[in-house]
Enzyme design. Structure first.
Site, PDB file in Angstrom:
ATOM      1  N   HIS A   1      36.861  34.692  36.331  1.00 38.15           N
ATOM      2  CA  HIS A   1      36.960  33.425  37.047  1.00 38.15           C
ATOM      3  C   HIS A   1      36.228  32.408  36.175  1.00 38.15           C
ATOM      4  O   HIS A   1      35.015  32.531  35.965  1.00 38.15           O
ATOM      5  CB  HIS A   1      36.336  33.531  38.443  1.00 38.15           C
ATOM      6  CG  HIS A   1      37.153  34.388  39.367  1.00 38.15           C
ATOM      7  ND1 HIS A   1      36.608  35.234  40.294  1.00 38.15           N
ATOM      8  CD2 HIS A   1      38.503  34.509  39.478  1.00 38.15           C
ATOM      9  CE1 HIS A   1      37.594  35.853  40.953  1.00 38.15           C
ATOM     10  NE2 HIS A   1      38.740  35.430  40.474  1.00 38.15           N
TER      11      HIS A   1
ATOM     12  N   GLU B   1      32.789  30.982  36.946  1.00 38.43           N
ATOM     13  CA  GLU B   1      31.668  31.893  37.213  1.00 38.43           C
ATOM     14  C   GLU B   1      31.128  32.297  35.849  1.00 38.43           C
ATOM     15  O   GLU B   1      31.655  33.191  35.192  1.00 38.43           O
ATOM     16  CB  GLU B   1      32.153  33.078  38.038  1.00 38.43           C
ATOM     17  CG  GLU B   1      32.657  32.608  39.413  1.00 38.43           C
ATOM     18  CD  GLU B   1      33.406  33.682  40.195  1.00 38.43           C
ATOM     19  OE1 GLU B   1      33.309  34.870  39.857  1.00 38.43           O
ATOM     20  OE2 GLU B   1      34.099  33.301  41.164  1.00 38.43           O
TER      21      GLU B   1
ATOM     22  N   HIS C   1      30.894  38.599  37.937  1.00 31.84           N
ATOM     23  CA  HIS C   1      31.286  37.398  38.686  1.00 31.84           C
ATOM     24  C   HIS C   1      30.052  36.646  39.153  1.00 31.84           C
ATOM     25  O   HIS C   1      28.921  37.061  38.897  1.00 31.84           O
ATOM     26  CB  HIS C   1      32.142  37.799  39.899  1.00 31.84           C
ATOM     27  CG  HIS C   1      33.491  38.306  39.527  1.00 31.84           C
ATOM     28  ND1 HIS C   1      34.653  37.614  39.812  1.00 31.84           N
ATOM     29  CD2 HIS C   1      33.875  39.433  38.894  1.00 31.84           C
ATOM     30  CE1 HIS C   1      35.693  38.298  39.355  1.00 31.84           C
ATOM     31  NE2 HIS C   1      35.249  39.409  38.802  1.00 31.84           N
TER      32      HIS C   1
ATOM     33  N   GLU D   1      28.409  40.799  41.210  1.00 31.30           N
ATOM     34  CA  GLU D   1      28.200  39.385  41.529  1.00 31.30           C
ATOM     35  C   GLU D   1      26.755  39.103  41.156  1.00 31.30           C
ATOM     36  O   GLU D   1      25.829  39.574  41.816  1.00 31.30           O
ATOM     37  CB  GLU D   1      28.434  39.147  43.026  1.00 31.30           C
ATOM     38  CG  GLU D   1      29.828  39.507  43.497  1.00 31.30           C
ATOM     39  CD  GLU D   1      30.866  38.434  43.206  1.00 31.30           C
ATOM     40  OE1 GLU D   1      30.491  37.343  42.719  1.00 31.30           O
ATOM     41  OE2 GLU D   1      32.058  38.694  43.468  1.00 31.30           O
TER      42      GLU D   1
HETATM   43 ZN   LIG Z   1      34.744  35.831  40.812  1.00 30.49          ZN
END
Ligand SMILES: [Zn+2]
Ligand SMILES: *[C@@H]1O[C@H](CO)[C@@H](O)[C@H](O)[C@H]1NC(C)=O
Ligand SMILES: *[C@@H]1O[C@H](CO)[C@@H](O)[C@H](O)[C@H]1NC(C)=O
Length: 456
Positions: free
Chosen positions: A85, A88, A199, A290
């Site tokens: 992404h 990110e 992420h 994350e």
């Molecule tokens: Zn992501």
């Protein structure tokens, strides 16, 4: 004057590789950095591109290890992917710092770096979505730059084993984005064992499955993979070695993550994700990490964020040495490709198979396991193994399987591909997809896989 310049030149060239400052490097700067690193450390680095983004930017991967150019028998392949992404962005920074750290550690003869590079081949893709990064807003939550240049979410664009039959239009090659095609091709060139995909926007280690079709995998709101115990262990390895992740505090909403980990589906269902694809179709256990509440943290926070993640990033790589590894040999003592190596009680959707060197890698927690090895024309081999904890020693337990050819009693089977033993094994498991599955194994790709993923 010119001789002084000549004298200084090597230092001018070397200096940038010695320090990697904390800021958001552009795609071009990352490329320059990697090229330079590759040129100055040929014994432990190898830079290659897995393809190009929609706008033609190279998707560079740096491989690190004592044999960085090619696979070595017994050395597991590991990977980290960041910035799928585009907005990110902490993962990009972390992975560049990790590269820098490993290379410097090696140059300084530090044991931790030597051990990792000696035992593992580490592949790092700092940005999977360079085009998205170029469009990214520096906002903490907003989605500007998340998608690739075609406006597609790359983490929804992989073939999905669960959604397959219901959404056939999703599974044609034309609907696959360039960046996703590059990763799928990459997974075919190396047999990766363990991976993580970085992420931002939350602080949690998420593990497969991300999707479900409401089958037996769905247990109490979680989509549970056959290797769930290993996934939970791996996720905790990251969260416990991270400065704060294991506290499980959520960033925005009221979600509390017990131990800082979550089953992907339980958090929120997701179709076409990369981690399920890695696990189901490439037999590579992948986590989604994350790593920051803010998707685009202020540059001043970067040194502290690196410090919070460094130990976890290194500890996670070491987990590639869980379980058992080895080779499968046929009746003529030749290593065989596509032998099925299964562990009792772990019904992987697409059975794990040996690679072109006849190798298998199976991440398992310490314990006793029953292995079944199947290969056409050979007796089914079942062996029980006691598996110790490998990561501390930087090596999984090594065990080779030696197959015996089926005794021919004068009468050759009508179809040598579908041996009696194959049928026996299939009866054991209900045998729903018997013929297509076993025929498929021989060509190296099951028909179900072909149907769902349309790889070629
Ligand atoms: Zn992501
Ligand atoms: C990496 O370095 C090697 C050795 O110097 C060189 O042959 C190769 O072309 C470099 N790779 C790239 C992508 O520049
Ligand atoms: C690196 O460390 C090892 C073990 O501590 C030592 O034997 C070796 O001499 C060192 N090599 C260099 C170049 O410092």
């Amino acid at each position: 004057m010119s001789s002084l310049l000549l004298f200084l030149l090597p230092f001018i060239i070397i200096i940038p590789t010695l320090t990697l400052d904390f800021h958001y490097h552009s795609n071009r700067e990352i490329e320059q950095y990697l090229l330079q690193l590759n040129a100055s450390n040929p014994s432990i680095t190898y830079l290659y591109s897995i393809g190009q983004s929609v706008r033609g930017q190279q998707l560079w991967v740096l491989a690190l290890g004592l044999s960085p150019h090619r696979h070595t028998i017994g050395i597991p392949e590991f990977k980290y992917v960041a910035n799928m992404h585009g907005n990110e962005v902490l993962g990009r920074v972390l992975l560049l710092q990790l590269i820098d750290d490993l290379v410097r550690g090696y140059r300084n003869n530090e044991t931790w770096s030597l051990q990792l590079l000696k035992s593992t081949r580490i592949h790092i893709l700092p940005t999977m979505n360079p085009d998205g990064f170029d469009e990214a807003d520096t906002d903490c939550q907003y989605t500007q730059g998340r998608y690739n240049y075609n406006g597609i979410d790359l983490n929804r664009n992989f073939p999905d084993a669960f959604a397959g039959p219901q959404r056939p239009q999703q599974f044609t090659e034309e609907n696959r984005e360039a960046e996703v095609r590059a990763v799928i091709g990459w997974l075919r060139t190396e047999s990766f064992v363990l991976s993580a995909n970085l992420h931002g926007g939350a602080l949690v280690a998420s593990y497969p499955y991300d999707n479900s079709n409401g089958g037996s995998e769905l247990v109490a709101g979680a989509s549970v993979a056959p290797d769930n115990d290993v996934f939970v262990h791996l996720a905790k390895m990251y969260s416990n070695n991270h400065a704060t992740m294991s506290q499980g505090k959520s960033c925005l909403d009221n979600t509390l993550f017990q131990d800082g980990i979550t089953n992907g589906y339980q958090w929120y269902p997701l179709i076409g994700g990369m981690q399920d694809y890695n696990y189901v179709w490439a037999q590579c256990l992948e986590l989604t990490l994350e790593v920051s509440c803010c998707k685009f943290p202020p540059e001043g926070d970067l040194p502290a964020l690196w410090k919070e993640n460094r130990k976890a990033l290194l500890a996670f790589i070491q987990q590639v040495h869980l379980g058992v590894k080895g080779r499968v040999f046929d009746g003529f003592a030749v290593p065989v490709h596509n032998a099925v190596v299964e562990v009792k009680g772990r019904m992987n959707m697409s059975p794990f198979r040996t690679n072109q060197h006849g190798e298998y890698y199976r991440l398992l927690l310490p314990g006793t396991y029953s292995f079944t090895v199947t290969y056409p024309g050979h007796e089914v081999l079942t062996e029980t193994l006691n598996v110790p904890y490998g990561p501390d020693k930087y090596s999984a337990m090594t065990h080779d399987f030696l197959l015996r050819r089926l005794r021919t009693t004068g009468r050759t089977p009508v179809n040598p591909i579908l041996s009696i033993s194959d049928y026996a094994l299939d009866l054991e498991r209900g045998g729903a997809i018997t013929r297509s599955r076993w025929t498929g194994l021989v060509v190296g790709l099951s028909l179900t896989a072909a149907l769902w993923s349309l790889i070629d």
